[in-house]
Scaffold this active site. Structure first.
Site, PDB file in Angstrom:
ATOM      1  N   LYS A   1       0.834  -1.200   0.000  1.00 48.91           N
ATOM      2  CA  LYS A   1       0.000   0.000   0.000  1.00 48.91           C
ATOM      3  C   LYS A   1       0.869   1.251   0.000  1.00 48.91           C
ATOM      4  CE  LYS A   1      -3.934  -1.777   2.670  1.00 48.91           C
ATOM      5  NZ  LYS A   1      -4.951  -1.559   1.629  1.00 48.91           N
TER       6      LYS A   1
ATOM      7  N   ARG B   1     -10.520 -11.160   1.814  1.00 52.16           N
ATOM      8  CA  ARG B   1     -11.432 -12.153   1.235  1.00 52.16           C
ATOM      9  C   ARG B   1     -10.843 -13.559   1.306  1.00 52.16           C
ATOM     10  NH1 ARG B   1     -11.450  -8.962  -4.331  1.00 52.16           N
ATOM     11  NH2 ARG B   1     -11.167  -7.295  -2.813  1.00 52.16           N
TER      12      ARG B   1
HETATM   13  N1  BES Z   1      -8.012  -3.534   4.283  1.00 48.58           N
HETATM   14  C1  BES Z   1      -8.183  -3.148   2.942  1.00 48.58           C
HETATM   15  C2  BES Z   1      -9.464  -2.339   2.715  1.00 48.58           C
HETATM   16  C3  BES Z   1      -9.524  -0.999   3.386  1.00 48.58           C
HETATM   17  C4  BES Z   1      -9.075   0.129   2.729  1.00 48.58           C
HETATM   18  C5  BES Z   1     -10.053  -0.869   4.643  1.00 48.58           C
HETATM   19  C6  BES Z   1      -9.137   1.348   3.345  1.00 48.58           C
HETATM   20  C7  BES Z   1     -10.113   0.347   5.265  1.00 48.58           C
HETATM   21  C8  BES Z   1      -9.662   1.468   4.613  1.00 48.58           C
HETATM   22  C9  BES Z   1      -8.237  -4.375   2.019  1.00 48.58           C
HETATM   23  O1  BES Z   1      -7.508  -5.460   2.443  1.00 48.58           O
HETATM   24  C10 BES Z   1      -7.685  -3.942   0.710  1.00 48.58           C
HETATM   25  O2  BES Z   1      -6.564  -3.555   0.680  1.00 48.58           O
HETATM   26  N2  BES Z   1      -8.485  -4.007  -0.338  1.00 48.58           N
HETATM   27  C11 BES Z   1      -8.056  -3.612  -1.636  1.00 48.58           C
HETATM   28  C12 BES Z   1      -8.483  -4.675  -2.585  1.00 48.58           C
HETATM   29  C13 BES Z   1      -7.967  -4.510  -3.977  1.00 48.58           C
HETATM   30  C14 BES Z   1      -6.479  -4.704  -4.030  1.00 48.58           C
HETATM   31  C15 BES Z   1      -8.654  -5.523  -4.861  1.00 48.58           C
HETATM   32  C16 BES Z   1      -8.750  -2.293  -1.970  1.00 48.58           C
HETATM   33  O3  BES Z   1      -9.934  -2.168  -1.712  1.00 48.58           O
HETATM   34  O4  BES Z   1      -8.075  -1.408  -2.465  1.00 48.58           O
HETATM   35 ZN    ZN Z   2      -5.491  -5.425   1.847  1.00 49.49          ZN
END
Ligand code: BES
Ligand code: ZN
Ligand code: ZN
Length: 502
Positions: free
Chosen positions: A276, A350
């Protein structure tokens, strides 16, 4: 913890009295009565106090009156329970350093609201939440001279004698709920170096012991024997081992229903090798908000002795960067048996939920299956921080949850599970992939992914709480924990208890 008690008359007058007042047709009459009792000219009160939500107006009572200070506390027009909670929470948060030891809340000054028990529960809940102190790791405590020792504060709830029983029950509920919510705040707000999968397991063990529900922890070895391959894959890059927490609460009598709850327990989400950006990464300590909600519901349901047979399951791990981490393109297994191509290691929630959901279905065969997860940034892009996403393959379940949302003020909005989205997850090399590769409809495709692991369970709901597990509040400059889902799921269960059609 403050003490609360029912009081039928203002004989032993508290030093300060809070009078909650809604903007209703009789507001003027209520203010006139207060004016008579305090000797303050009614025009002044009406001019200075509009009963807007969270508005506070202080009156100093005339000589001879025992309550020296009277706080008129505005509740606004709609007076939903969440408004009452927020009004009291903000009131106490601002004034907690200077509270008298005897405080009263009066429901005698206005026409008693029809839902007095609901008002009382919300007021007690808000007062206790407002005492939250997020500075867990500060070494210098605030100046002692002005700080009231809150454990010595006693609060009398003043109402007519006939309401005594209802009010006492409402006090107990408001308090039980707040105590659990405060624990959940601490858990979600804790940084990842103070909160590992083991910490979540220990919390559950402690809570289960205290409130009478059983907790079984699977450590890494146990997880390997169970075959939770997706959880193990996500854990590969972390120094701390995963845990798989299985909680079970059995009511005394015949349960109304068997409910399975699954919560995403990622104690820190770096994204893994699909790392990230750093700007908001610190919030990823709250990527276990779904797990915390499930743990809070288990605890509170046990405390309130709710007539449901509950299973709470939390797959817990960190998602870290390491030479051992899973790589984009890797193919992993799952508890279900399906193979998964990991396109993006940041779509880890997921993966662990897939194992958690399938485990609950196979082991416990619940009537209702619900998962909560801080799952997608896409859900935040859809709803901002004002609501989470709700997905369900069962209209009655979705309607009941939406009704409960309305009741508690925890907002979820339903999104579709149309099969058109399913093809986005087709993998060339494995049974399914964990990310379509496109940012379009990310919250929906995530839900579709989960659906592949529930073994066609007919009553499943998925709550994407990414935008609501933490929020802005009076507690801190950063977003902090909300305990989203705890009151909501208890309210949902209440609706099943009465068995009224939704
Ligand atoms: N934990 C994150 C989602 C999230 C983002 C929660 C911001 C709270 C605040 C999750 O694991 C994630 O990173 N999801 C990605 C998925 C994508 C790579 C398909 C997302 O939503 O960007
Ligand atoms: Zn994630
Ligand atoms: Zn995550």
């Amino acid at each position: 913890m403050m003490q609360f008690s029912f009081c039928s008359q203002i004989v032993t007058s508290p030093e300060a009295l809070i009078i909650p007042i809604a903007q209703q047709p009789d507001t003027d009459a209520v203010l006139s009565r207060i004016a008579d009792q305090t000797g303050v000219a009614v025009e002044f009160i009406k001019n200075d106090f509009k009963a807007e939500l969270k508005e506070v107006h202080i009156l100093y009572a005339k000589e001879g009156q025992k309550s020296k200070r009277i706080f008129l506390l505005g509740l606004g027009e709609k007076v939903r329970s969440i408004d009452i909670i927020n009004a009291f929470r903000s009131f106490i948060f601002k004034r907690k350093s200077n509270l008298p030891v005897h405080l009263g809340i009066s429901f005698l000054h206005q026409n008693a609201p029809k839902n007095l028990a609901e008002w009382t529960e919300a007021a007690v809940n808000g007062l206790l939440l407002g005492m939250y102190d997020i500075g867990l790791y500060k070494t210098e405590k605030k100046e002692k001279s002005t700080t009231t020792d809150l454990s010595t504060v006693s609060i009398g709830i003043f109402a007519e004698k006939q309401f005594e029983k209802n009010i006492e029950a409402a006090i107990a509920r408001g308090k039980a709920t707040a105590e659990t919510q405060l624990e959940i705040f601490d858990l979600v707000n804790a940084p990842a170096n103070k909160k590992t999968p083991q910490t979540l397991a220990e919390w559950a063990l402690h809570s289960g012991k205290k409130y009478g529900y059983s907790v079984k922890i699977f450590d890494k070895e146990g997880i390997e024997s169970l075959g939770l391959h997706a959880l193990l894959a996500v854990n590969r890059g972390s120094e701390t081992p995963p845990t798989f927490i299985v909680m079970e609460y059995k009511p005394e009598g015949e349960p109304v229903k068997k409910i399975g709850l699954v919560g995403k327990g990622v104690t820190f989400d770096t994204g893994g090798l699909s790392i990230k950006p750093s700007s908001n990464m610190h919030y990823m300590k709250s990527d276990m908000g779904g797990a915390a909600a499930v743990m809070g519901v288990m605890e509170l349901a046990a405390k309130l002795k709710m007539p449901f047979h509950l299973f709470g399951v939390v797959p817990a791990t960190e998602n870290s960067v390491d030479a051992m981490s899973i790589r984009p393109g890797d193919v992993i297994g799952s508890y279900h048996g399906k193979t998964i191509e990991v396109i993006d290691t940041d779509a880890e929630g997921r993966l662990i939920l897939a194992d958690g959901l399938c485990y609950v279905v196979r082991h416990f065969e619940p009537d209702i299956l619900i998962d909560l997860a801080t799952l997608t940034g896409s859900c935040i892009r859809t709803f901002g921080y004002y609501a989470g996403g709700l997905f369900s393959n069962n209209d009655d379940l979705a309607t009941r949850i939406s009704d409960a949302c309305e009741k508690t003020g925890e907002r979820l909005w339903r999104l579709p599970l149309w099969d058109d989205y399913k093809k986005e997850l087709k993998s060339d090399v494995a049974d399914i992939k964990n990310f379509s590769g496109s940012p379009a409809a990310g919250a929906i495709t995530a839900a579709k992914f989960l659906e592949e692991f529930i073994e066609t369970h007919p009553a499943w709901a998925h709550m994407d709480i990414a935008g609501v597990a933490v929020s802005d509040s009076e507690f801190s400059s950063q977003k902090s924990a909300t305990a989203f889902g705890v009151r909501l799921l208890i309210a949902y269960m209440e609706s099943l208890k009465d068995n009224t059609p939704s």
